[in-house]
Design a protein around this motif. Sequence first.
Motif, PDB file in Angstrom:
ATOM      1  N   GLN A 151       0.866  -1.189   0.000  1.00  6.65           N
ATOM      2  CA  GLN A 151       0.000   0.000   0.000  1.00  6.65           C
ATOM      3  C   GLN A 151       0.897   1.231   0.000  1.00  6.65           C
ATOM      4  N   TYR A 152       0.717   2.079  -0.988  1.00  2.00           N
ATOM      5  CA  TYR A 152       1.486   3.302  -1.112  1.00  2.00           C
ATOM      6  C   TYR A 152       0.554   4.496  -0.942  1.00  2.00           C
ATOM      7  N   ARG A 153       1.121   5.604  -0.538  1.00  2.00           N
ATOM      8  CA  ARG A 153       0.328   6.820  -0.370  1.00  2.00           C
ATOM      9  C   ARG A 153       0.511   7.784  -1.555  1.00  2.00           C
ATOM     10  N   SER A 154       1.601   7.614  -2.297  1.00  5.20           N
ATOM     11  CA  SER A 154       1.858   8.527  -3.387  1.00  5.20           C
ATOM     12  C   SER A 154       2.757   7.820  -4.409  1.00  5.20           C
ATOM     13  N   VAL A 155       2.652   8.255  -5.648  1.00  2.00           N
ATOM     14  CA  VAL A 155       3.525   7.701  -6.686  1.00  2.00           C
ATOM     15  C   VAL A 155       4.821   8.506  -6.790  1.00  2.00           C
ATOM     16  N   MET A 156       4.933   9.593  -6.072  1.00  2.54           N
ATOM     17  CA  MET A 156       6.122  10.433  -6.088  1.00  2.54           C
ATOM     18  C   MET A 156       6.989  10.183  -4.907  1.00  2.54           C
TER      19      MET A 156
END
Length: 121
Positions: free
Chosen positions: A116-121
């Motif tokens: 689970q990620y919060r951002s692609v940056m």
Amino acid sequence: KGAAMLTPASGQRVYIATGSTDMRKAINGLSILVESRMGLDAFSGQIFVFSNRRRNMIKVLYWEHNGFCLWQKRLERERFRWPERAEEVVRVSSRQLRWLLDGLELVQGRAHRQLQYRSVM
């Protein structure tokens, strides 16, 4: 293919009543178990799953708009891999419900971990 008949909607939770349930119970008896034994709201629209002592039958109860639905699957030769837990109620994902109906364990030890990620940056 059989489990496709019972596909939880997005956001619909699945609760398993661990232990065994008397499969002579129909909608009224199972809905009472949902509220008294599981401590949940039978009219919530969530999915409630029960199995017999021999683990060859599963009943699924849920409320849909204006009435209860009762779904049943009986195995002729195999047994369901029913969870044996201390808790009386186990919440599982719709994916785990499909696994259970297909004869697999609720926890697959070799599956890739979910990220689970919060951002692609």
